[in-house]
Each structure stands twice: as C-alpha cells, then as structure tokens.
Write a protein that holds these residues in place. Structure first.
Motif, PDB file in Angstrom:
ATOM      1  N   ILE B  28      50.989 104.250  34.253  1.00  0.00           N
ATOM      2  CA  ILE B  28      50.186 103.195  34.281  1.00  0.00           C
ATOM      3  C   ILE B  28      49.408 102.703  33.279  1.00  0.00           C
ATOM      4  O   ILE B  28      49.351 101.610  32.633  1.00  0.00           O
ATOM      5  N   ILE B  29      48.836 103.767  32.606  1.00  0.00           N
ATOM      6  CA  ILE B  29      47.995 103.632  31.368  1.00  0.00           C
ATOM      7  C   ILE B  29      48.982 102.943  30.357  1.00  0.00           C
ATOM      8  O   ILE B  29      48.377 101.861  29.685  1.00  0.00           O
ATOM      9  N   ILE B  30      49.912 103.533  30.072  1.00  0.00           N
ATOM     10  CA  ILE B  30      50.627 103.231  29.157  1.00  0.00           C
ATOM     11  C   ILE B  30      51.258 101.725  29.060  1.00  0.00           C
ATOM     12  O   ILE B  30      51.299 100.789  28.439  1.00  0.00           O
ATOM     13  N   ILE B  31      51.738 101.248  30.354  1.00  0.00           N
ATOM     14  CA  ILE B  31      52.256 100.252  31.022  1.00  0.00           C
ATOM     15  C   ILE B  31      51.268  99.165  30.560  1.00  0.00           C
ATOM     16  O   ILE B  31      51.402  98.208  30.492  1.00  0.00           O
ATOM     17  N   PHE B  32      49.917  99.552  31.193  1.00  0.00           N
ATOM     18  CA  PHE B  32      48.981  98.644  31.171  1.00  0.00           C
ATOM     19  C   PHE B  32      48.633  98.125  29.741  1.00  0.00           C
ATOM     20  O   PHE B  32      48.460  96.881  29.531  1.00  0.00           O
ATOM     21  N   ILE B  33      48.630  99.053  28.959  1.00  0.00           N
ATOM     22  CA  ILE B  33      48.092  98.671  27.362  1.00  0.00           C
ATOM     23  C   ILE B  33      49.200  97.920  26.862  1.00  0.00           C
ATOM     24  O   ILE B  33      49.065  96.795  26.316  1.00  0.00           O
ATOM     25  N   LEU B  34      50.473  98.337  27.215  1.00  0.00           N
ATOM     26  CA  LEU B  34      51.639  97.244  26.474  1.00  0.00           C
ATOM     27  C   LEU B  34      51.678  96.000  27.131  1.00  0.00           C
ATOM     28  O   LEU B  34      51.718  95.076  26.110  1.00  0.00           O
ATOM     29  N   PHE B 257      50.644  97.174  16.819  1.00  0.00           N
ATOM     30  CA  PHE B 257      50.360  97.660  18.296  1.00  0.00           C
ATOM     31  C   PHE B 257      51.824  98.024  18.711  1.00  0.00           C
ATOM     32  O   PHE B 257      51.842  99.099  19.224  1.00  0.00           O
ATOM     33  N   LEU B 258      52.844  97.549  18.272  1.00  0.00           N
ATOM     34  CA  LEU B 258      54.047  98.158  18.702  1.00  0.00           C
ATOM     35  C   LEU B 258      54.214  99.719  18.215  1.00  0.00           C
ATOM     36  O   LEU B 258      54.564 100.421  19.104  1.00  0.00           O
ATOM     37  N   SER B 259      53.753  99.735  16.927  1.00  0.00           N
ATOM     38  CA  SER B 259      53.947 101.144  16.518  1.00  0.00           C
ATOM     39  C   SER B 259      53.186 102.101  17.056  1.00  0.00           C
ATOM     40  O   SER B 259      53.441 103.459  17.389  1.00  0.00           O
ATOM     41  N   ILE B 260      51.867 101.562  17.348  1.00  0.00           N
ATOM     42  CA  ILE B 260      50.960 102.509  18.188  1.00  0.00           C
ATOM     43  C   ILE B 260      51.521 102.743  19.466  1.00  0.00           C
ATOM     44  O   ILE B 260      51.620 104.078  19.832  1.00  0.00           O
ATOM     45  N   PHE B 261      52.232 101.862  19.961  1.00  0.00           N
ATOM     46  CA  PHE B 261      52.502 102.078  21.453  1.00  0.00           C
ATOM     47  C   PHE B 261      53.775 102.896  21.548  1.00  0.00           C
ATOM     48  O   PHE B 261      53.809 103.959  22.242  1.00  0.00           O
ATOM     49  N   LEU B 262      54.638 102.817  20.471  1.00  0.00           N
ATOM     50  CA  LEU B 262      55.873 103.812  20.400  1.00  0.00           C
ATOM     51  C   LEU B 262      55.356 105.106  20.033  1.00  0.00           C
ATOM     52  O   LEU B 262      55.805 106.105  20.687  1.00  0.00           O
ATOM     53  N   VAL B 264      52.471 106.671  21.275  1.00  0.00           N
ATOM     54  CA  VAL B 264      52.133 107.031  22.583  1.00  0.00           C
ATOM     55  C   VAL B 264      53.279 107.208  23.362  1.00  0.00           C
ATOM     56  O   VAL B 264      53.162 108.531  23.808  1.00  0.00           O
ATOM     57  N   LEU B 265      54.192 106.584  23.455  1.00  0.00           N
ATOM     58  CA  LEU B 265      55.259 106.584  24.366  1.00  0.00           C
ATOM     59  C   LEU B 265      56.082 107.821  23.984  1.00  0.00           C
ATOM     60  O   LEU B 265      56.679 108.625  24.621  1.00  0.00           O
ATOM     61  N   ILE B 266      56.116 108.184  22.813  1.00  0.00           N
ATOM     62  CA  ILE B 266      57.180 109.178  22.075  1.00  0.00           C
ATOM     63  C   ILE B 266      56.723 110.588  22.656  1.00  0.00           C
ATOM     64  O   ILE B 266      56.941 111.398  23.004  1.00  0.00           O
ATOM     65  N   SER B 267      55.154 110.404  22.284  1.00  0.00           N
ATOM     66  CA  SER B 267      54.455 111.702  22.486  1.00  0.00           C
ATOM     67  C   SER B 267      54.463 112.065  24.126  1.00  0.00           C
ATOM     68  O   SER B 267      54.746 113.257  24.396  1.00  0.00           O
ATOM     69  N   PHE B 268      54.382 110.847  24.626  1.00  0.00           N
ATOM     70  CA  PHE B 268      54.520 111.167  26.332  1.00  0.00           C
ATOM     71  C   PHE B 268      55.783 111.570  26.717  1.00  0.00           C
ATOM     72  O   PHE B 268      55.818 112.459  27.607  1.00  0.00           O
ATOM     73  N   SER B 269      56.845 110.966  26.081  1.00  0.00           N
ATOM     74  CA  SER B 269      58.153 111.546  26.596  1.00  0.00           C
ATOM     75  C   SER B 269      58.347 113.132  26.075  1.00  0.00           C
ATOM     76  O   SER B 269      58.856 113.609  26.730  1.00  0.00           O
ATOM     77  N   LEU B 270      57.724 113.165  25.054  1.00  0.00           N
ATOM     78  CA  LEU B 270      58.178 114.673  24.417  1.00  0.00           C
ATOM     79  C   LEU B 270      57.379 115.523  25.344  1.00  0.00           C
ATOM     80  O   LEU B 270      57.957 116.578  25.772  1.00  0.00           O
ATOM     81  N   ILE B 271      56.059 115.254  25.960  1.00  0.00           N
ATOM     82  CA  ILE B 271      55.151 116.275  26.806  1.00  0.00           C
ATOM     83  C   ILE B 271      56.305 116.257  28.206  1.00  0.00           C
ATOM     84  O   ILE B 271      56.294 117.399  28.643  1.00  0.00           O
TER      85      ILE B 271
END
Ligand SMILES: Nc1ncnc2c1ncn2[C@@H]1O[C@H](COP(=O)(O)OP(=O)(O)OP(=O)(O)O)[C@@H](O)[C@H]1O
Ligand SMILES: [Mg+2]
Lengths: 222, 392
Positions: B28-34, B257-262, B264-271
């Motif tokens: 939710i946090i990731i989608i909210f920011i995006l 912003f897109l790079s920041i988002f990516l 975040v998303l990549i680290s989240f996916s890695l986790i």
C-alpha cells in the motif's frame, strides 16, 4: 503390486557418490503389510520416498500398479501420488496454520470435486482415523498423537490403495501407539497395501505382518 | 475455476494473515507513493496546459544584453505587415517594488475596450460595469493577495504608488479579482494602460512587449524567422517553447521520482524474493507438502499466483484510493513542496480529478508485474525440486 529391480539412489557429495540405497530388488503384492526395518541412516526413508513418488531413483526400475513411476512427467507423477499413495510422514508435515478439516481436504483440491463430495470424503476419513472431534482445531494446536491421526485421515482421503508410514511410532507414547496400530489393522482389513518403515521392535510381534525387509547401509539383508 | 480451490486459497490466505498484512501494508505504501506522484504530476500537467491556453501564441520583446527593455509602439506597424499576423496587442506590465517591505506587485495595463486581447480576463471584464469603472480615473482591480495586503496595512480602499520620478499616484480599489482564475495571480494590480505606464515609468510611445496569435501552427516557424529578421535586438518567444520548458522540467522531475520508485520497488522485490527463496522455510515446506499430497507444479503455482494477485488487488485498491484522497481532496501537502521545490516557473496546480484509465493501469502493471514475479519465481523453483527435498 510394487516391483523394484536394482534400484539405486545416491547423492553426489563432492566428487564421491554416497549411496543411500544400493541395488535394491523386491516385490510387494496388493494388500500386503510390509515392514522396512533398519537402524537410523539405513535408507528406509529414501526407499519409502521413491515408492511414494516424492523422490526419484538415480537408476533402476520401479513399477507401481504396472506404472513405471520413475519415468513419469510431473503432471502424471503428481496424479499418481494423489490417487495411489497415502503418505504419513515421520514429522506429520501438516499445514500448521490450517484446521484439521482443511488439512485433510488438501489432497482433494486438485481433483475438481464438488464441495459436497469433498465434505463427504473428509468426514469419512476423519472418522476412520478417529479425529472427527478435532475437525475444526488448528493443526498447530494438536498433540503429537492427534497430529498423526490427522495425517492418517489425510492419507486416506483420496482412497489410495497404498499407505506409506515413515517411523509412525517414533514420537508417540504407549497409548497412542496402540491407537495407531488399531487403525492400521482396520486399514489392513480394508485390503490396503501398507508399508511401514521403523526401527521399533513392537511391529515384529504383530501377527499380520506379511513381509519384513531388513535394510543395512542401504542394502537389503535377509 | 473450481470453487473448492478458491475456498482453499482464501482459507490459507486468511490463516497467514499476519504475514499477508505486513506485505499488504508495504505494498500500500509503495502504491500510494507511486499514485500520489502520478496524480500530482497529471494535475500539474493539466493546470499548465490550461494556463498556457490563455497565453498568446507569440511574444516579441526588445533585448538589451540579456535584459528585456521597453519597445517602441511603432513596431506594431512592422509586425502587421507580416502575412498571417492579423492583430498585434501591445502589452504594458511590470513589477512595482515596495522597497521597505521587500514586496512587489505585478502592475498590468489593460485596454478595457479591447477585452479579446486579454484572454483569461475577458470574462471578468465582460461582467464589469465599465461605465462605473471609468467614472473615476483612478480605479484599479486587485488580486486577492494585494487585497489582503491593503487590509493588513490599513489602506482601506486607497493605495498610493510612486512613479520612478517620485510623483505620488493614489489609486482606488474598484474590485478584487476572483481567485483560482487562470492568468490571474494574487499579486496583480490591473489598471488602464496610461496609468500603468505612469506607475512603471514607461514612456508614452513605448510598451513592454507585443503579443499576437497565429492560428496555423505550421506557420509558426516562418513567422518566428520573419519577426526576428525585423531587427537584431528582437526576441521572439512562442508558446511551443513554454511547453518545452515545462515538459523538460516534468521529464526531469518525473524521471527522478520514477527512479526513486524503481529503487524502492526493486529492493522490496528482492526482500520478498529472499523471503520466499530461503528465509521462509515454512513456505518452502508447505509447498513441498502439497506437492507430496499430489499437487502438480501447475497446481501450486496457481495457488501462489492467485494469492499474490489477491495481495496486489487489495493493496492496489487501498493504495490508489488513499492517493486519490491525498492528492485531490487534501491537495497533496508536503509532496507538493517536494515535487515543485522552489521552482518559480510553476503554475499552482488546480487538482482537477482526472480518472485516467491509462494512468491507473500503468500503476497497476508497474506494481503487479514485479510483485507477482518476485513471489512466483521462487515458488516455481521450490515446486520443481522434488517434494522430498522441498519438505526438508
Ligand atoms: N539430501 C541428501 N543428501 C545427502 N545425503 C542424504 C540426503 N538424504 C539422505 N541422505 C543420506 O542417506 C542415508 C539414508 O537416509 P534415510 O533418511 O533414508 O535413512 P533412514 O533409514 O530413514 O534413517 P532414520 O531412521 O534416521 O530416519 C543417510 O545416511 C542420509 O544421511
Ligand atoms: Mg527416516
């Protein structure tokens, strides 16, 4: 009918091959009660796993009900496990966060049955395994004996012709062992093929054992 | 789709709710920011497009070095000579500084009898009683910021301006301009042209610059060349360049912003990937157990796929709704400042809610694909090992 010829299962340990079972040949007829006997590490679980289709041999031939299971592709082998084999694992391997009822229904999910049919079969198995009263308990809250009876119910639910038990008495007290043996006797009377791996001498006293297979360091000894 | 399958899916999903809720909250946090960033930038884009609509196609200025200087009114005649330029509007405007307070107003001279030349002001002036306005020679219209300033400093309805030569001119507030109208900034003071010239010290025969429109966009280039050729010190600005400046700004911010988002998303996916691959041994074991009970690889993949889809669906719905409320109802506090920074070329966003299917599906895919992949790939790897190994 289980037919095994020159069966090997080895693990590659560095450059060496470690044989968990070596050159095993045997045959088990339908409805037989068979014991795999041997000390820890002798290869009982390995042999049992190959018969149950959850592991594949390194070489050799195994046919179960005229099916060469070591050659089957996943889809067919899964179906084979589902229809022909009921497994009771040494550590029960329940889905700990689900109820007894849902654990027992798990093997029926890929079968495309109706909820009603599933309910009928689950209740029947729970009754045979003597665990109906715990149907709605979460598996993680059960005692050891209850967990095993849940595992038995799960093994029976697809009405498999072969029941495989790995060290079924290792974690049970005397009273629970007696309950378990009672259930096995019932299943034997239902003409199911029963294979039990154990190092517990209690089984050798039973009068309805058809075959005792001794394993030592992965090899058959007579 | 057999219903026992979905019943089982929901039961096992529910039975692991603690684990699922953690994943859902992160999602939710990731989608909210995006979504907030995308909603905000869509809003900004919309606002700027709207604002540019009211701006003239062309502006011609006279330059002295890198500074704009006033230009002779006579240039109008030369501009009119150019085919495809039908009408030229001389513009008079400038900043009036209140030195002691460090404040400034934007003084704009308007020809009240030629309102068509003032796109954006048309409506306001059309609704005004011009007879009443011109009863006094010292009437002005003020933006709400100026209005507030006057009240705070007890000017009542009169404010005195000083010309560069030191002559005092007292003006009378006729009305306050409505806020939220494009082209009207809150520090605006609108007066007739001759008064504006006096206050700003512009010579009688000079103006600040010229504006004109060329309806056919294909002619813009040739018009630009022709006007530039009139004199060496003329600068010609067309609307396309303003668009370009904004677009560049947005591409930069958006890319950032897109790079920041990516990241975040990549680290989240890695986790997630890690969790499914190694850390989460019960997950591994459960898959192995289902396989041993006769579930095929396809069956376990199907279960985990729908489980991931459920997480995506719940997170997406909640995340997007929260972002919608945050941006369109609360006007994106904090984020607006981060996004716009101290940039002064910006138009205030108007936050008109636009339900953009393309935008919404982009958000969905940007999130769903990496998320589902990071769940499914490890599950697939466990499923394809033999069940005995998976259960260990
Ligand atoms: N994945 C593996 N990799 C390497 N060696 C293995 C693996 N699985 C089993 N073995 C080895 O194979 C041998 C036989 O193991 P198996 O589990 O069949 O024994 P067992 O008779 O069931 O013993 P226990 O009574 O302790 O359950 C053991 O020496 C064991 O260490
Ligand atoms: Mg063992």
């Amino acid at each position: 009918m289980i037919e095994i010829k020159n069966l090997n299962r080895y693990y590659q340990v560095g450059k060496e091959r470690f044989y968990a079972i070596r050159d095993i040949s045997l045959s088990i007829k339908k409805g037989e009660f068979v014991l795999f006997h041997g000390v820890s590490g002798s290869g009982k679980t390995t042999l049992l796993s190959i018969i149950a289709g959850v592991d594949r041999p390194s070489s050799g031939m195994i046919s179960v009900n005229n099916e060469l299971i070591s050659k089957l592709p996943d889809q067919h082998l899964s179906r084979f496990r589902n229809r022909e084999i009921g497994i009771i694992f040494q550590h029960y391997n329940l889905l700990e966060s689900l109820t007894v009822y849902d654990n027992v229904s798990a093997p029926l999910i890929p079968e495309r049955l109706s909820l009603k049919e599933i309910d009928k079969r689950v209740k029947k198995s729970l009754k045979i395994a003597n665990i109906s009263h715990k149907a709605n308990s979460i598996a993680s809250t059960l005692s050891g004996g209850e967990k095993q009876r849940c595992a038995i119910a799960r093994a029976l639910v697809t009405d498999a012709s072969i029941i495989v038990c790995d060290e079924p008495t290792a974690n049970l007290d005397r009273a629970n062992i007696d309950i378990f043996l009672d259930i096995l006797k019932k299943l034997h009377k239902l003409n199911k093929t029963i294979i039990v791996s154990t190092h517990d001498p209690i089984f050798q006293k039973l009068d309805y054992i058809d075959q005792i297979i001794h394993l030592e360091d992965g090899v058959l000894v007579s | 789709m057999n219903s026992p399958f979905f019943r089982f899916l929901l039961l096992s999903f529910y039975s692991e709710k603690a684990k699922q809720i953690t994943v859902i909250i992160f999602s939710i946090i990731i989608i909210f920011i995006l979504s907030s960033v995308l909603f905000l930038s869509t809003s900004m884009h919309y606002s700027i497009t709207e604002a540019l609509k009211y701006q003239p196609d062309f502006i011609v200025q006279k330059m002295a070095g890198d500074r704009r200087v006033n230009i002779s009114e006579r240039v109008t005649d030369e501009l009119i000579e150019i085919p495809s330029i039908a009408k030229v509007t001389p513009r008079v405007y400038g900043r009036y500084f209140l030195k002691p307070l460090g404040k400034s107003f934007l003084v704009v001279g308007v020809d009240f009898f030629d309102v068509q030349s003032h796109r954006g002001l048309e409506k306001i002036i059309d609704n005004m009683d011009l007879n009443k306005f011109f009863k006094r020679r010292d009437n002005m219209l003020v933006g709400e910021g100026v209005d507030r300033f006057m009240r705070e400093h007890h000017y009542d309805n009169n404010m005195t301006f000083f010309t560069p030569k030191g002559k005092a001119i007292t003006l009378h507030k006729f009305a306050t301009l409505p806020k939220n109208s494009e082209l009207v900034s809150s520090d605006m003071v609108i007066v007739p042209i001759d008064l504006a010239k006096k206050i700003l010290g512009i010579k009688r025969r000079e103006v600040s610059d010229f504006a004109f429109n060329v309806p056919n966009i294909l002619e813009w280039e040739i018009v630009t060349i022709k006007v530039s050729a009139l004199d060496y010190d003329l600068r010609v600005i067309n609307k396309k360049e303003s668009y370009k400046a904004y677009a560049e700004f947005f591409d930069f911010k958006g890319g950032f912003f897109l790079s920041i988002f990516l990241i975040v998303l990549i680290s989240f996916s890695l986790i997630l990937y890690q969790r499914y691959s190694q850390l989460y041994s019960t997950e591994r074991r459960n898959i192995g157990v289902l396989r041993a009970l006769g579930w095929s690889i396809k069956d376990t993949l199907k279960l985990k796929f729908f489980e991931a889809l459920l997480v995506v669906f719940i997170s997406y719905t909640i995340g997007v709704s929260l972002a919608y409320i945050f941006v369109y109802i609360f006007h994106a506090p904090i984020l607006k400042n981060i996004f716009l920074g101290s940039s002064n070329i910006m138009v205030e966003p108007t936050f008109v809610p636009v339900i953009d299917i393309f935008l919404l599906s982009s958000i969905f895919l940007l999130y769903a694909i990496p998320f589902i992949a990071s769940v499914i790939i490890p599950v697939w790897r466990i499923s394809t090992t033999n069940p005995k190994e998976a259960m260990r």
